[in-house]
Motif scaffolding. Structure first.
Motif, short mmCIF file in Angstrom:
data_model
loop_
_atom_site.label_atom_id
_atom_site.label_comp_id
_atom_site.label_asym_id
_atom_site.label_seq_id
_atom_site.Cartn_x
_atom_site.Cartn_y
_atom_site.Cartn_z
N SER A 78 -4.07 -0.34 6.22
CA SER A 78 -3.26 2.05 6.73
C SER A 78 -3.82 1.40 7.63
N ILE A 82 0.47 -1.12 0.08
CA ILE A 82 0.20 -0.22 0.13
C ILE A 82 1.22 1.30 -0.28
N PHE A 114 -1.72 -3.71 -6.82
CA PHE A 114 -1.85 -4.96 -5.93
C PHE A 114 -1.92 -6.21 -6.16
N LYS A 142 -10.54 -5.14 -2.26
CA LYS A 142 -9.09 -4.26 -2.03
C LYS A 142 -9.48 -3.36 -1.84
N ILE A 202 -7.88 6.17 -2.61
CA ILE A 202 -7.87 5.33 -3.08
C ILE A 202 -8.37 4.85 -4.59
N ILE A 235 -7.40 -2.38 1.66
CA ILE A 235 -6.31 -1.57 1.50
C ILE A 235 -6.62 0.04 2.82
#
Length: 535
Positions: A500, A374, A394, A492, A386, A496
């Motif tokens: 994060s 990421i 990814f 995804k 994003i 993400i």
């Protein structure tokens, strides 16, 4: 005189009733097995009259099929009542079923043999999953593929999911302060409902807020108010509908309607069908009125429901047409497609995410590699922007998702049915026989996956090393999952945001992934502690 004779006959009948009944039963059983052994048979457990192998299958068809495979081999037959089904667990057999890529070339265009129960659910000639009417199936499939994979729709989906995730993470940070565990399956279900319903209809469902409010943490309540109420009830009804598919598809009306236990389930599933249909009609009716009251020069948001309602009208957003279909969709078509958006988009995606979270919480090194990826893609872990265009970068995250599906597939058994007789290893499988592919057996075969029980995402970084048909996460061929692009975008996006934002820790560090079979494998007892990322 005549009356005396009648009385004597009654006495004789009463005294011999159980003898006559026993002889009748024995005669029936003998005739059943005479007919049974006359047929062309595959290996498999010996069925009983009327119930078949139901007593051996129990409430977990996936687990029972694997037990039978280990005992009888990779090509077996099982009886659900009087209905014969075939289960295959080898890639050469899977290629026969899943290999052809066009309707003209495949013999396995149907998802299942004809089933009265499927018709009762309203799926036999509508929607996609179990639709046997090829013209309407082809249109519905093309519609969903085009609408759910269009860049405008996927970008809107990412934006809406980020909003839902941000709200959920506020709740989780409150739970973090209280050192409260997060029940992953419950939260993934609620997030899935809010994301899918909001993205599909444009109106916010409030499942995550309901779930947080139920925790009653120091009297704190969510300020979010959804337009669609009863989000968790709607979610549970969708899950119940998915659960009902295997039950209605595989069991005969006689067993469903007359056997104790089954009878109550049958009524529950049909009542649930009616409730969902009523809710869908409300959604469609309200959105139709809103579109009619919107000026033609004012753009409409690209939700699936809007695209459905405007197809083949002057406001058509996607210009989707198949064959001679050039008319607006009828209400039953609208309902069937929208229902399958929910049934297909909720259970599988939320369940898969729960298993992914279990494995990445258990494997810290994997989690850190995801975080590094990421950072490499976005240059920051602090609320990264994003973008759909970045998702192809990814590679490791996608490998993690694929490995979680491989080691613990949400859908472990997928069915197809042939339109004509097919030869498997010298055995004839008759037309209109349901053939299940044991996906877990394929993806756990040590011939194709070294140390198959070990969670190792690296095996998916080299796509060329995966033997074709050994791993079929979304099926293959003409009946491949039409919502696969949307599903990957949802997963995804969430991962993400999750990776994060938080560190994860399993409440029980030694816990193995567990599930409850309900047509799909639904995860249970996956509990984590979350901690806000500091580095």
């Amino acid at each position: 005189m005549f009356i005396d004779v009648i009385f004597k006959l009654v006495e004789v009948f009463k005294s011999n009733f159980f003898t006559i009944l026993s002889l009748a039963i024995v005669s029936y059983v003998i005739q059943y097995y005479i007919n049974f052994f006359k047929r062309s048979r595959l290996p498999g457990p010996l069925p009983l009259p009327i119930i078949g192998n139901l007593h051996q299958i129990g409430d977990d068809f996936s687990s029972a099929a694997e037990t039978f495979r280990q005992k009888y081999g990779d090509l077996i037959e099982i009886y659900m009542g009087s209905s014969r089904i075939v289960v295959i667990s080898r890639i050469d057999l899977a290629e026969k079923v899943w290999g052809p890529l066009s309707i003209k070339n495949t013999k396995f265009i149907m998802r299942n043999a004809h089933s009265q129960g499927v018709d009762e659910l309203g799926l036999g000639t509508k929607g996609m999953v179990l639709n046997r009417h090829l013209e309407s199936w082809e249109f519905n499939r093309k519609f969903l593929v085009q609408s759910s994979s269009s860049p405008s729709f996927l970008r809107e989906s990412i934006k809406l999911e980020c909003k839902v995730n941000d709200e959920v993470f506020k709740y989780w940070k409150i739970m973090e302060k209280e050192r409260m565990p997060v029940s992953v399956p419950d939260w993934m279900d609620a997030i899935g409902v809010d994301v899918v319903v909001t993205t599909a209809t444009g109106k916010r469902m409030n499942s995550t807020a309901e779930l947080f409010n139920k925790l009653n943490i120091n009297g704190q309540k969510s300020e979010m108010q959804g337009i669609w109420q009863n989000g968790m009830k709607f979610a549970e009804s969708i899950f119940t509908y998915n659960e009902s598919m295997a039950f209605m598809m595989l069991l005969t009306p006689f067993i469903r309607e007359w056997f104790p236990g089954f009878k109550n389930l049958n009524k529950k599933y049909l009542d649930n069908r009616d409730w969902i249909n009523a809710e869908l009609e409300k959604m469609i009716s309200e959105r139709r009125k809103e579109i009619e009251n919107t000026p033609l020069d004012q753009p409409l948001e690209p939700t699936i429901l809007t695209i459905l309602l405007t197809t083949n009208t002057e406001r058509d957003l996607e210009k989707i047409s198949v064959g001679k279909r050039d008319q607006p969709l009828e209400n039953d078509q609208l309902s069937s497609i929208l229902r399958e958006v929910f049934t297909g988009g909720l259970d599988t995606t939320s369940n898969t995410l729960s298993f992914v979270i279990h494995y990445i919480a258990k494997h810290r090194d994997v989690y850190l590699k995801m975080r590094e990826e990421i950072l490499n893609v976005y240059g920051t872990l602090d609320n990264p922007n994003i973008l759909l265009e970045s998702f192809e970068k990814f590679k490791y995250m996608e490998a993690v998702i694929q490995e979680a599906i491989r080691i613990f597939p949400t859908v472990a058994m997928i069915s197809r049915a042939a339109t004509e007789d097919v030869d498997f290893d010298g055995y004839t499988v008759e037309a209109d026989t349901t053939v299940f592919t044991n996906l877990k057996a394929l993806s756990h075969n040590p011939k194709y996956f070294k140390d198959p029980e070990i969670f190792n995402p690296d095996r998916f970084l080299d796509k060329g090393s995966i033997v074709k048909y050994s791993f079929l996460p979304f099926g293959n061929g003409v009946r491949m999952c039409p919502g696969r692009y949307w599903a990957m975008v949802q997963m995804k996006t969430f991962l993400i945001k999750l990776v994060s934002t938080f560190d994860l820790e399993l409440v029980d560090k030694n816990a193995e992934a567990k599930y409850r079979y309900a047509t799909v494998n639904r995860p249970i007892d996956i509990n984590i502690y979350i901690k806000s990322r500091k580095d």
